[in-house]
Design a protein around this motif. Structure first.
Motif, PDB file in Angstrom:
ATOM      1  N   GLU A 195      30.262  47.698  31.908  1.00 23.44           N
ATOM      2  CA  GLU A 195      31.295  48.735  31.912  1.00 23.44           C
ATOM      3  C   GLU A 195      32.689  48.180  32.180  1.00 23.44           C
ATOM      4  O   GLU A 195      33.672  48.645  31.609  1.00 23.44           O
ATOM      5  CB  GLU A 195      30.922  49.777  32.979  1.00 23.44           C
ATOM      6  CG  GLU A 195      31.774  50.999  33.000  1.00 23.44           C
ATOM      7  CD  GLU A 195      31.227  52.079  33.931  1.00 23.44           C
ATOM      8  OE1 GLU A 195      31.993  53.010  34.225  1.00 23.44           O
ATOM      9  OE2 GLU A 195      30.063  51.991  34.361  1.00 23.44           O
ATOM     10  N   ASN A 196      32.794  47.165  33.041  1.00 17.81           N
ATOM     11  CA  ASN A 196      34.108  46.652  33.458  1.00 17.81           C
ATOM     12  C   ASN A 196      34.328  45.185  33.119  1.00 17.81           C
ATOM     13  O   ASN A 196      35.102  44.504  33.779  1.00 17.81           O
ATOM     14  CB  ASN A 196      34.261  46.849  34.973  1.00 17.81           C
ATOM     15  CG  ASN A 196      34.167  48.297  35.372  1.00 17.81           C
ATOM     16  OD1 ASN A 196      34.904  49.125  34.856  1.00 17.81           O
ATOM     17  ND2 ASN A 196      33.243  48.616  36.259  1.00 17.81           N
ATOM     18  N   THR A 197      33.662  44.685  32.097  1.00 23.11           N
ATOM     19  CA  THR A 197      33.742  43.258  31.759  1.00 23.11           C
ATOM     20  C   THR A 197      35.052  42.897  31.059  1.00 23.11           C
ATOM     21  O   THR A 197      35.725  41.932  31.430  1.00 23.11           O
ATOM     22  CB  THR A 197      32.541  42.865  30.866  1.00 23.11           C
ATOM     23  OG1 THR A 197      31.337  43.216  31.545  1.00 23.11           O
ATOM     24  CG2 THR A 197      32.545  41.386  30.548  1.00 23.11           C
ATOM     25  N   ALA A 198      35.406  43.645  30.030  1.00 26.20           N
ATOM     26  CA  ALA A 198      36.587  43.320  29.212  1.00 26.20           C
ATOM     27  C   ALA A 198      37.852  43.324  30.060  1.00 26.20           C
ATOM     28  O   ALA A 198      38.056  44.187  30.901  1.00 26.20           O
ATOM     29  CB  ALA A 198      36.720  44.309  28.067  1.00 26.20           C
ATOM     30  N   GLY A 199      38.668  42.311  29.831  1.00 32.56           N
ATOM     31  CA  GLY A 199      39.957  42.243  30.500  1.00 32.56           C
ATOM     32  C   GLY A 199      39.936  41.581  31.867  1.00 32.56           C
ATOM     33  O   GLY A 199      40.991  41.352  32.451  1.00 32.56           O
ATOM     34  N   ARG A 200      38.761  41.251  32.387  1.00 30.15           N
ATOM     35  CA  ARG A 200      38.701  40.601  33.700  1.00 30.15           C
ATOM     36  C   ARG A 200      39.215  39.164  33.571  1.00 30.15           C
ATOM     37  O   ARG A 200      38.900  38.452  32.614  1.00 30.15           O
ATOM     38  CB  ARG A 200      37.290  40.618  34.260  1.00 30.15           C
ATOM     39  CG  ARG A 200      36.802  42.053  34.537  1.00 30.15           C
ATOM     40  CD  ARG A 200      35.569  42.096  35.383  1.00 30.15           C
ATOM     41  NE  ARG A 200      35.762  41.493  36.696  1.00 30.15           N
ATOM     42  CZ  ARG A 200      36.367  42.090  37.731  1.00 30.15           C
ATOM     43  NH1 ARG A 200      36.852  43.305  37.607  1.00 30.15           N
ATOM     44  NH2 ARG A 200      36.478  41.463  38.885  1.00 30.15           N
ATOM     45  N   LYS A 201      39.991  38.742  34.524  1.00 24.82           N
ATOM     46  CA  LYS A 201      40.665  37.444  34.487  1.00 24.82           C
ATOM     47  C   LYS A 201      39.708  36.288  34.187  1.00 24.82           C
ATOM     48  O   LYS A 201      39.976  35.475  33.299  1.00 24.82           O
ATOM     49  CB  LYS A 201      41.362  37.214  35.825  1.00 24.82           C
ATOM     50  CG  LYS A 201      42.050  35.873  35.945  1.00 24.82           C
ATOM     51  CD  LYS A 201      42.694  35.721  37.307  1.00 24.82           C
ATOM     52  CE  LYS A 201      43.368  34.379  37.444  1.00 24.82           C
ATOM     53  NZ  LYS A 201      44.041  34.240  38.749  1.00 24.82           N
ATOM     54  N   TRP A 202      38.593  36.197  34.898  1.00 29.06           N
ATOM     55  CA  TRP A 202      37.721  35.039  34.745  1.00 29.06           C
ATOM     56  C   TRP A 202      36.841  35.146  33.507  1.00 29.06           C
ATOM     57  O   TRP A 202      36.476  34.122  32.924  1.00 29.06           O
ATOM     58  CB  TRP A 202      36.927  34.775  36.016  1.00 29.06           C
ATOM     59  CG  TRP A 202      37.878  34.446  37.132  1.00 29.06           C
ATOM     60  CD1 TRP A 202      38.144  35.191  38.241  1.00 29.06           C
ATOM     61  CD2 TRP A 202      38.763  33.324  37.193  1.00 29.06           C
ATOM     62  NE1 TRP A 202      39.132  34.599  38.992  1.00 29.06           N
ATOM     63  CE2 TRP A 202      39.527  33.442  38.380  1.00 29.06           C
ATOM     64  CE3 TRP A 202      38.997  32.223  36.374  1.00 29.06           C
ATOM     65  CZ2 TRP A 202      40.491  32.506  38.752  1.00 29.06           C
ATOM     66  CZ3 TRP A 202      39.959  31.295  36.739  1.00 29.06           C
ATOM     67  CH2 TRP A 202      40.693  31.441  37.914  1.00 29.06           C
ATOM     68  N   ILE A 203      36.542  36.347  33.082  1.00 33.70           N
ATOM     69  CA  ILE A 203      35.825  36.522  31.803  1.00 33.70           C
ATOM     70  C   ILE A 203      36.735  36.019  30.685  1.00 33.70           C
ATOM     71  O   ILE A 203      36.295  35.285  29.789  1.00 33.70           O
ATOM     72  CB  ILE A 203      35.430  37.997  31.561  1.00 33.70           C
ATOM     73  CG1 ILE A 203      34.562  38.551  32.685  1.00 33.70           C
ATOM     74  CG2 ILE A 203      34.790  38.164  30.185  1.00 33.70           C
ATOM     75  CD1 ILE A 203      33.170  38.014  32.784  1.00 33.70           C
ATOM     76  N   LYS A 204      38.005  36.401  30.740  1.00 34.89           N
ATOM     77  CA  LYS A 204      38.962  35.951  29.726  1.00 34.89           C
ATOM     78  C   LYS A 204      39.060  34.424  29.720  1.00 34.89           C
ATOM     79  O   LYS A 204      39.081  33.803  28.660  1.00 34.89           O
ATOM     80  CB  LYS A 204      40.338  36.585  29.982  1.00 34.89           C
ATOM     81  CG  LYS A 204      40.367  38.069  29.661  1.00 34.89           C
ATOM     82  CD  LYS A 204      41.604  38.777  30.160  1.00 34.89           C
ATOM     83  CE  LYS A 204      42.878  38.279  29.573  1.00 34.89           C
ATOM     84  NZ  LYS A 204      44.054  39.075  29.975  1.00 34.89           N
ATOM     85  N   TYR A 205      39.117  33.834  30.898  1.00 35.93           N
ATOM     86  CA  TYR A 205      39.184  32.375  30.997  1.00 35.93           C
ATOM     87  C   TYR A 205      37.952  31.734  30.360  1.00 35.93           C
ATOM     88  O   TYR A 205      38.053  30.758  29.605  1.00 35.93           O
ATOM     89  CB  TYR A 205      39.328  31.947  32.462  1.00 35.93           C
ATOM     90  CG  TYR A 205      39.308  30.450  32.637  1.00 35.93           C
ATOM     91  CD1 TYR A 205      40.441  29.691  32.365  1.00 35.93           C
ATOM     92  CD2 TYR A 205      38.152  29.791  33.051  1.00 35.93           C
ATOM     93  CE1 TYR A 205      40.428  28.310  32.499  1.00 35.93           C
ATOM     94  CE2 TYR A 205      38.128  28.411  33.192  1.00 35.93           C
ATOM     95  CZ  TYR A 205      39.265  27.678  32.914  1.00 35.93           C
ATOM     96  OH  TYR A 205      39.243  26.308  33.047  1.00 35.93           O
ATOM     97  N   GLU A 206      36.778  32.288  30.644  1.00 36.61           N
ATOM     98  CA  GLU A 206      35.535  31.734  30.106  1.00 36.61           C
ATOM     99  C   GLU A 206      35.480  31.851  28.584  1.00 36.61           C
ATOM    100  O   GLU A 206      35.043  30.918  27.900  1.00 36.61           O
ATOM    101  CB  GLU A 206      34.333  32.435  30.755  1.00 36.61           C
ATOM    102  CG  GLU A 206      34.194  32.068  32.217  1.00 36.61           C
ATOM    103  CD  GLU A 206      33.341  33.017  33.036  1.00 36.61           C
ATOM    104  OE1 GLU A 206      33.019  32.660  34.187  1.00 36.61           O
ATOM    105  OE2 GLU A 206      32.998  34.119  32.553  1.00 36.61           O
ATOM    106  N   ILE A 207      35.950  32.969  28.041  1.00 40.93           N
ATOM    107  CA  ILE A 207      35.989  33.152  26.584  1.00 40.93           C
ATOM    108  C   ILE A 207      36.952  32.132  25.963  1.00 40.93           C
ATOM    109  O   ILE A 207      36.616  31.461  24.985  1.00 40.93           O
ATOM    110  CB  ILE A 207      36.380  34.598  26.211  1.00 40.93           C
ATOM    111  CG1 ILE A 207      35.257  35.566  26.607  1.00 40.93           C
ATOM    112  CG2 ILE A 207      36.702  34.715  24.716  1.00 40.93           C
ATOM    113  CD1 ILE A 207      35.644  37.040  26.524  1.00 40.93           C
ATOM    114  N   GLU A 208      38.145  32.024  26.524  1.00 39.46           N
ATOM    115  CA  GLU A 208      39.133  31.074  26.007  1.00 39.46           C
ATOM    116  C   GLU A 208      38.603  29.645  26.051  1.00 39.46           C
ATOM    117  O   GLU A 208      38.748  28.884  25.099  1.00 39.46           O
ATOM    118  CB  GLU A 208      40.432  31.162  26.823  1.00 39.46           C
ATOM    119  CG  GLU A 208      41.220  32.429  26.574  1.00 39.46           C
ATOM    120  CD  GLU A 208      42.377  32.612  27.556  1.00 39.46           C
ATOM    121  OE1 GLU A 208      42.470  31.853  28.557  1.00 39.46           O
ATOM    122  OE2 GLU A 208      43.170  33.530  27.336  1.00 39.46           O
TER     123      GLU A 208
END
Length: 163
Positions: free
Chosen positions: A69-82
């Motif tokens: 529910e709250n995954t998108a836009g999270r700082k460390w999720i974004k870092y991991e994707i990048e």
């Protein structure tokens, strides 16, 4: 043989769901982190968190983002994707909102975390797949993921090799 993967997810709300998938036995990945260990890592600040992510992503061929529910836009999720994309690792997402948590609760479907990235004029979400199991019963969602996760990993690695 199971592929070595890094799993990315919002720890606080989705750890239980992520652990269910990681325990299917079809993937090898970063070790399961206890709440105490994660707290220890986060107390070290951004540098310690980046080091933990980088160390655990090293040697993995694919990154799976478990989309809650709250995954998108999270700082460390974004870092991991990048980081996954820049290191040319296969990457994809699986929506996990219909898997029950430890309290037997489901969640609302979250946004696609790959929609937040662009490559030139294309959204990353037009390249990277995000699978939404076509069931609402938690056991059916689990079984769908179990039956397909190895193929999804191979497809993500192939897609990344072509982009």
């Amino acid at each position: 043989m199971a592929r070595k993967v890094f799993t990315s997810f919002h720890y606080k709300s989705d750890n239980w769901r992520a652990t269910q998938i990681r325990n299917i036995g079809k993937i090898e990945g970063n070790s399961v982190v206890s709440a105490n260990k994660w707290e220890e890592v986060t107390e070290g600040g951004a540098t310690a968190i980046k080091k933990w992510i980088n160390d655990n992503m090293y040697g993995k061929s694919c990154v799976i983002v478990f989309v809650g529910e709250n995954t998108a836009g999270r700082k460390w999720i974004k870092y991991e994707i990048e980081r996954a994309w820049s290191e040319k690792k296969g990457i994809f997402g699986i929506y996990i909102h219909n898997l029950k948590n430890s309290k037997g609760e489901k969640a609302m479907k979250g946004n696609n975390p790959f929609s937040n990235f662009t490559l030139g004029s294309k959204k990353l979400s037009s390249i990277v797949k995000c699978y939404n199991p076509p069931y609402t019963a938690s056991t059916s969602v689990y079984n769908h993921i179990k039956e397909n996760i190895e193929d999804w990993i191979e497809e993500a690695i192939k897609i990344r090799g072509n982009n």
